[in-house]
Write a protein that holds these residues in place. Structure first.
Motif, mmCIF file in Angstrom:
data_model
loop_
_atom_site.group_PDB
_atom_site.id
_atom_site.type_symbol
_atom_site.label_atom_id
_atom_site.label_comp_id
_atom_site.label_asym_id
_atom_site.label_seq_id
_atom_site.Cartn_x
_atom_site.Cartn_y
_atom_site.Cartn_z
ATOM 1 N N VAL A 1 0.863 -1.180 0.000
ATOM 2 C CA VAL A 1 0.000 0.000 0.000
ATOM 3 C C VAL A 1 0.904 1.236 0.000
ATOM 4 O O VAL A 1 1.876 1.308 0.761
ATOM 5 C CB VAL A 1 -1.010 -0.018 1.179
ATOM 6 N N TRP A 2 0.593 2.148 -0.906
ATOM 7 C CA TRP A 2 1.486 3.279 -1.189
ATOM 8 C C TRP A 2 0.791 4.629 -1.002
ATOM 9 O O TRP A 2 -0.394 4.770 -1.308
ATOM 10 C CB TRP A 2 1.928 3.270 -2.653
ATOM 11 N N LEU A 3 1.556 5.610 -0.587
ATOM 12 C CA LEU A 3 1.194 7.010 -0.790
ATOM 13 C C LEU A 3 2.055 7.477 -1.958
ATOM 14 O O LEU A 3 3.282 7.369 -1.911
ATOM 15 C CB LEU A 3 1.481 7.856 0.462
ATOM 16 N N VAL A 4 1.393 7.934 -3.023
ATOM 17 C CA VAL A 4 2.128 8.354 -4.222
ATOM 18 C C VAL A 4 1.740 9.787 -4.571
ATOM 19 O O VAL A 4 0.716 10.309 -4.113
ATOM 20 C CB VAL A 4 1.823 7.447 -5.438
ATOM 21 N N THR A 5 2.572 10.391 -5.412
ATOM 22 C CA THR A 5 2.198 11.676 -5.986
ATOM 23 C C THR A 5 2.270 11.570 -7.501
ATOM 24 O O THR A 5 2.978 10.707 -8.034
ATOM 25 C CB THR A 5 3.091 12.818 -5.460
ATOM 26 N N GLY A 6 1.502 12.406 -8.158
ATOM 27 C CA GLY A 6 1.474 12.394 -9.618
ATOM 28 C C GLY A 6 0.798 13.663 -10.100
ATOM 29 O O GLY A 6 0.620 14.602 -9.328
ATOM 30 N N SER A 7 0.396 13.654 -11.344
ATOM 31 C CA SER A 7 -0.182 14.872 -11.916
ATOM 32 C C SER A 7 -1.481 15.275 -11.210
ATOM 33 O O SER A 7 -1.858 16.437 -11.204
ATOM 34 C CB SER A 7 -0.439 14.680 -13.413
ATOM 35 N N GLU A 8 -2.153 14.291 -10.593
ATOM 36 C CA GLU A 8 -3.386 14.605 -9.869
ATOM 37 C C GLU A 8 -3.144 14.817 -8.384
ATOM 38 O O GLU A 8 -4.092 14.843 -7.595
ATOM 39 C CB GLU A 8 -4.406 13.469 -10.057
ATOM 40 N N GLY A 9 -1.900 14.970 -8.004
ATOM 41 C CA GLY A 9 -1.584 15.186 -6.598
ATOM 42 C C GLY A 9 -1.420 13.881 -5.842
ATOM 43 O O GLY A 9 -1.129 12.845 -6.440
ATOM 44 N N LEU A 10 -1.606 13.926 -4.541
ATOM 45 C CA LEU A 10 -1.391 12.740 -3.710
ATOM 46 C C LEU A 10 -2.509 11.726 -3.901
ATOM 47 O O LEU A 10 -3.650 12.080 -4.184
ATOM 48 C CB LEU A 10 -1.334 13.120 -2.227
ATOM 49 N N LYS A 11 -2.154 10.463 -3.710
ATOM 50 C CA LYS A 11 -3.114 9.391 -3.871
ATOM 51 C C LYS A 11 -2.646 8.188 -3.052
ATOM 52 O O LYS A 11 -1.446 7.956 -2.922
ATOM 53 C CB LYS A 11 -3.161 8.986 -5.355
#
Ligand code: MN
Length: 227
Positions: free
Chosen positions: A126-136
């Motif tokens: 299970v991850w906390l990620v960031t990307g073009s849509e922000g955190l997820k």
């Protein structure tokens, strides 16, 4: 040759959240086995000497499942060790601001992380990620990781395989995730990753492999994973 990176703390340093027995087993047996298998298979695939990040992506591209599983697990575990610190590192600063913006509060983020982890069927991460849509918050199955997910950059990860928590929590994955977020998660590391995703500083990299015949190939770093 890919090394098995040492834990960045003592084996007992994460107690009581994670026991020394669990860390010995997890690092010295599970992680070590993934690294050893990667060394064997990367050599056969002609990829030995490449940064591990490149091996993971190349194995995914060529659908070399055994190499992918082992190389990705070698990478995921090295990243996971960095995502923890003795007593945990409090969620503050820019990461906290971004978490509050996205989830409403740090507690709401923790609830989302726990819900995703508990709802994930079987082994994975299970991850906390960031990307073009922000955190997820996302979860991945088995060895799957963010290196092969276009546009995602990992901030924090927790291991959902039973070997990560069964000795200490038996079947209580929820209890493990809650204790992990409150007592082991290194939010400072997550914040550094978030900065790196924005091009400020270096993100986590697996230690560079030693070149065939000895020496260190740190003069030839691979491409930097970017969000
Ligand atoms: Mn594991």
């Amino acid at each position: 040759m890919y090394v098995l990176p040492d834990l960045p703390y003592d084996y007992e340093a994460l107690e009581p959240t994670i026991s020394g027995d669990t860390l010995h087993l997890h690092h010295d047996k599970h992680h070590k086995a993934y690294v050893e298998k990667t060394n064997e298979l990367a050599e056969k695939a002609g990829l030995a000497g490449k940064p591990l990040e490149d091996v993971v992506r190349e194995a995914a591209r060529t659908d070399d499942k055994t190499l992918f599983n082992n190389a990705a697990q070698a990478w995921n575990h090295a990243f996971f060790w960095q995502c923890m610190a003795p007593g945990g590192k409090a969620c503050t600063g820019s990461l906290k601001a971004e978490i509050v913006k996205t989830f409403g509060s740090v507690d709401a983020f923790k609830d989302a992380f726990i819900k995703e982890g508990v709802g994930h069927f079987g082994s994975g991460w299970v991850w906390l990620v960031t990307g073009s849509e922000g955190l997820k918050v996302i979860s991945t199955h088995d060895a799957q990781d963010t290196l092969v997910k276009e546009g995602l950059f990992p901030l924090l990860v927790c291991d959902l395989w039973e070997h990560a928590y069964y000795l200490d929590y038996q079947n209580d994955r929820k209890g493990f995730l809650k204790a992990w977020l409150d007592g082991a998660a290194n939010y400072f590391f997550g914040e550094q990753q978030m900065f790196a995703a924005d091009g400020k500083g270096d993100g986590f990299r697996y230690p560079a492999p030693s070149a065939p015949g000895g020496g260190n190939s740190k003069d030839a770093p691979g491409e930097q994973p970017r969000a």
